[in-house]
Design a protein around this motif. Structure first.
Motif, short mmCIF file in Angstrom:
data_model
loop_
_atom_site.label_atom_id
_atom_site.label_comp_id
_atom_site.label_asym_id
_atom_site.label_seq_id
_atom_site.Cartn_x
_atom_site.Cartn_y
_atom_site.Cartn_z
N GLU A 35 0.81 -1.21 0.00
CA GLU A 35 0.00 0.00 0.00
C GLU A 35 0.85 1.26 0.00
O GLU A 35 0.39 2.33 -0.41
N LEU A 36 2.08 1.15 0.49
CA LEU A 36 2.95 2.32 0.59
C LEU A 36 3.59 2.70 -0.74
O LEU A 36 4.08 3.83 -0.89
N ARG A 37 3.63 1.80 -1.68
CA ARG A 37 4.38 2.06 -2.91
C ARG A 37 3.93 3.31 -3.64
O ARG A 37 4.76 4.15 -4.02
N PRO A 38 2.62 3.50 -3.89
CA PRO A 38 2.23 4.74 -4.60
C PRO A 38 2.54 5.99 -3.79
O PRO A 38 2.89 7.03 -4.37
N TRP A 39 2.44 5.91 -2.47
CA TRP A 39 2.72 7.10 -1.66
C TRP A 39 4.21 7.42 -1.63
O TRP A 39 4.59 8.58 -1.64
N VAL A 40 5.04 6.40 -1.55
CA VAL A 40 6.49 6.64 -1.62
C VAL A 40 6.84 7.32 -2.94
O VAL A 40 7.57 8.33 -2.99
N ALA A 41 6.30 6.79 -4.04
CA ALA A 41 6.55 7.38 -5.35
C ALA A 41 5.98 8.80 -5.42
O ALA A 41 6.57 9.69 -6.06
N ALA A 89 -4.79 6.20 -1.97
CA ALA A 89 -6.07 6.14 -1.25
C ALA A 89 -7.01 5.12 -1.90
O ALA A 89 -7.75 4.40 -1.21
N TRP A 90 -6.97 5.04 -3.22
CA TRP A 90 -7.83 4.11 -3.97
C TRP A 90 -7.53 2.66 -3.57
O TRP A 90 -8.44 1.83 -3.52
N ARG A 91 -6.28 2.36 -3.27
CA ARG A 91 -5.90 0.97 -2.96
C ARG A 91 -6.54 0.47 -1.67
O ARG A 91 -6.59 -0.73 -1.43
N PHE A 92 -7.04 1.37 -0.84
CA PHE A 92 -7.68 0.94 0.40
C PHE A 92 -9.14 0.54 0.16
O PHE A 92 -9.80 0.05 1.07
N VAL A 93 -9.62 0.77 -1.05
CA VAL A 93 -11.01 0.43 -1.37
C VAL A 93 -11.10 -0.58 -2.51
O VAL A 93 -11.86 -1.54 -2.46
N LEU A 146 -14.61 10.12 1.95
CA LEU A 146 -15.70 10.41 2.88
C LEU A 146 -16.97 9.65 2.48
O LEU A 146 -17.69 9.15 3.35
N ALA A 147 -17.24 9.57 1.18
CA ALA A 147 -18.44 8.87 0.72
C ALA A 147 -18.36 7.37 0.99
O ALA A 147 -19.36 6.75 1.38
N ARG A 148 -17.18 6.80 0.81
CA ARG A 148 -17.02 5.36 1.03
C ARG A 148 -16.77 5.03 2.50
O ARG A 148 -16.75 3.86 2.88
N ARG A 149 -16.56 6.06 3.32
CA ARG A 149 -16.32 5.86 4.75
C ARG A 149 -15.20 4.86 5.00
O ARG A 149 -15.35 3.87 5.73
N VAL A 150 -14.09 5.12 4.34
CA VAL A 150 -12.94 4.23 4.48
C VAL A 150 -12.42 4.31 5.92
O VAL A 150 -12.08 5.40 6.40
N PRO A 151 -12.36 3.19 6.64
CA PRO A 151 -11.90 3.22 8.05
C PRO A 151 -10.48 3.77 8.17
O PRO A 151 -9.58 3.36 7.42
#
Length: 391
Positions: A35-41, A89-93, A146-151
């Motif tokens: 999950e960290l890969r896109p954020w590191v990039a 953020a998309w990867r969490f959904v 916010l719409a998907r209410r990702v925890p």
């Protein structure tokens, strides 16, 4: 003054970008989460965009081609930064985009950046275009989270929303510079544009915090789920350990827990032993012996109450613990058992048994009651003749 503000603001943003990029590189190396890969990039791309900015201000190229190339590099790196933040953020959904799709997106972004660099031929136009893209991408990402209410993504959504508001303000401020003569009327706008990098830095720290908290929440959920699965596995293993595989009854290991459960109420304890079981094995084979054990277990379960505990103690020995019952209340159970075994005689060798019983008073000594029932069983066995009769 505006130049001093710009230098201070840009220096602060570069220092912040370096710290955040290094932090995410170290974090990715430590936890090794995809999950960290896109954020590191993303944070590396942000640092690259700032490096392009610094190069421009120190180099001050006169060549139109060099200016276009720097603008193209800035558009590409800065847009890639916001897109990778959104992708993280998309990867969490949802599942991440396939590599082929990502490669196509990178090529499309490079082409778009080159086109934007040609169209935006001034710093103000660059600011309008890039701030608009940032506001659109991060604003949509904040609404999505916010719409998907990702925890665990509340701080990340807040960081996106804050950066979106700043990007909108920057777009409007740069837009005032596009009309000749208007920018000079609003000195405050010039000061804001000179200092906005420091505001962006604050928003980016909120985004970085949101990234870490979202990842932490995911890891926490996985740990909780893993703990639940381990507890379930432990229960299954405990059941296998405490359960006799042949008869399906509780085995000797499960007896202490049963005796603890009846400690407050008391119970009657029966100790059974099959008579002449060795001869059954010798004469009919071990499969017949196993069938006798299973048949006797079924007979015990059917003849005693549903709340009574039937245990295969060892070999051909069985224990029944009848909670909150005295021996007189269960006297007919042994007669039912004998009748049931007699009715089963057509299925194989005749099954006979010896039995002893004792009463475990409430808060009494379970071991003493079990030992008394065992001794009573041996006395009953001693009084019965040895015989084996095929039916």
């Amino acid at each position: 003054m505006e130049l001093l503000l710009w230098r201070w603001s840009t220096t602060a943003q570069i220092a912040s970008a370096v710290v955040i990029a290094v932090f995410f590189l170290v974090l990715a190396r430590s936890v090794r989460r995809v999950e960290l890969r896109p954020w590191v990039a993303a944070w590396i791309a942000n640092l690259a965009a700032l490096c392009v900015t610094i190069t421009f201000w120190f180099w001050q190229p006169n060549s139109p081609l060099a200016f276009v190339m720097l603008r193209s590099g800035y558009f590409f790196a800065k847009t890639l930064f916001v897109l990778l933040l959104a992708a993280g953020a998309w990867r969490f959904v949802r599942n991440p985009l396939p590599p082929r799709t990502m490669r196509i997106a990178m090529v499309a972004l490079a082409v778009a950046a080159a086109g934007a660099a040609v169209v935006a031929d001034s710093i103000s136009k660059v600011g309008v275009v890039q701030s608009t893209v940032t506001a659109a991408v991060l604003g949509a990402s904040a609404v999505f989270l916010l719409a998907r209410r990702v925890p665990g993504a509340e701080w990340l959504a807040a960081g996106f929303a804050l950066r979106t508001l700043l990007a909108i303000a920057e777009t409007m401020a740069y837009a005032t510079q596009l009309r000749p003569g208007d920018g000079a009327k609003y000195r405050e706008i010039g000061i804001f544009l000179a200092a906005h990098s420091s505001f962006d830095t604050g928003a980016e720290w909120v985004i970085a915090l949101g990234c870490v908290l979202a990842l932490y929440r995911t890891i926490q959920q996985e740990l909780v789920q893993s703990n639940r699965e381990l507890l379930k596995a432990k229960e299954v293993l405990q059941e296998l350990v405490d359960r006799d595989p042949l008869t399906g009854l509780a085995n000797r290991r499960g007896l202490p827990a049963i005796l603890r459960a009846v400690f407050p109420t008391g119970a009657t304890v029966f100790f059974f032993d099959l008579n002449d079981f060795k001869e059954i094995n010798d004469s009919y084979g071990h499969q017949a012996g196993d069938d006798c054990l299973k048949g006797f277990a079924r007979a015990l379960q059917s003849c005693f109450r549903p709340e009574d505990h039937v245990v295969r103690y060892a070999g051909d020995e069985f224990v029944v613990v009848a909670p909150a019952a005295e021996p007189s209340q269960l006297a007919n159970r042994l007669e039912l058992l004998s009748d049931r075994l007699w009715a089963m005689r057509a299925e194989g060798p005749e099954i006979r048994f010896s039995v002893g019983q004792s009463y475990l008073a409430a808060h009494g000594e379970p071991e003493a009651a079990l030992r008394a029932a065992d001794e009573a069983m041996y006395r009953d066995k001693a009084n019965k003749p040895r015989r084996l009769r095929a039916v």
